[in-house]
Design an enzyme around this catalytic site. Sequence first.
Site: not given
Lengths: 107, 235
Positions: B144-146, B148-149
Site C-alpha cells: 500500500l505504501y509503495a 501510494s508513492k
Amino acid sequence: MTTLSIADRNAILALVTASLRDLYEQNGITADSEPDEGTYLIGRRALLDSLGLVTLIVDLEQKIEETFDVALTLANERAMSQKNSPFLTVGSLVDYICSLMNEQRSA
Amino acid sequence: MTNDQQVVLITGARKGIGRFLAERFVRNGALVEGCSREMPDWSLEGYTHHLADVADESQVKAMMTSIARRHGRLDIVINNAGAAAMNHSLLTPVASVDRIFDTNVRGTFLVCREAARLMQRRRFGRIVNLSTVAVPLRLEGEALYAASKSAVETLTRILAREFGPLGITVNAVGPTPIETDLIRGVPSEKIQKIVDSLAIRRLGRFEDVANVIDFFVRPESDYVTGQVIYLGGVS
C-alpha cells in the site's frame, strides 16, 4: 438572504475584464477591441488557449475571494457538464459567477 | 520580509525530516511555514506552524490563504507529510488503505494544486514530493505504501507538464530507510535486508534528502522537472 445587486454584477464584470486584459498582456496577445460581455473565452473566436483559460479561472477565484470574501470553485463538475458552457463568453462567465455567489448567499 | 527572502512550505513539519528541513531552511534565511495535524513541541523564529491535515481540502485552502495574505507569495513546497503501514496485504485493514492514500495521494495532490495557484501569480515555483525506494524495490509488506508513492510519482510527472508553462517545477526524491518514526516499527532484520540491496549500504540521513531537495529548488534548476531521484544507488 440577499441576492446580488447590479453593482455587484458590474464589479464581477470589471474583475473578469481586468483579468483578461492582464492575461492578454502577459501572453503578448493583441485584441482588436477591449474585452466586454461578448468576448469569447473558448472556441475558434477566443484569443486564449486552454492554459490561458485555466489561468483566468484560477486568477478569478482568487480575486473573487479577495474582493467578496467568498471562496468559489468555478471549474466544478456541474460547470463542465453543462450543455452551454458558462465559459463561452465573458458575459456567460459573469452570469455563472453571479449564480454561484447567489447560491452561496442563500445556503 | 525582504524581497529576496523565499517563502517555503513544508508539510509534516512537526517532527523527523520535516522538522529537520524546516530548521535548515530557516537557517538559510527563508521564511518557513509548516503544517501537521498536531502542534509541535518546539518553535523557531522565522517559522510559522499551521494545524492542518493535508487531506482536508478546506484546511489546505485556509493555510494557503493565510500564506497568501501574510507573504503574497510561495516559492517552495516540500510535500513531506506521509503515512505508512508495513504489513502483509492479507493482514491489512481497509482503514489503512484510506489513511495511507488520503495523506500520501490526496494530500500531495491538494497541496500541489493549492500551492500552484499561489505560485503561478509570480510565474515561479518549486515543488518537491517525497517518494520512496520501496517503489522501485517492490518491497514485500509495503504494497500500500509503495502503491501510494507510485501514485505520487505519477502525479509528479504529470503535474510537471501541467505546471511547466506556469514556471513551476515538480520533482520527487525517493529516500532509502532513514531512522524516523515511519520505520520505527519495522523489524531491524528487514531494514538490514533493504540496506544490503542498496549500492551504498547504509541507512539514509536527513542530509542526503536535503541535498537532493537543494538541487531541485535552486533557481538554476528551472530546466529540471518531472524527475524522481532515488537515494542509495537505487534505480
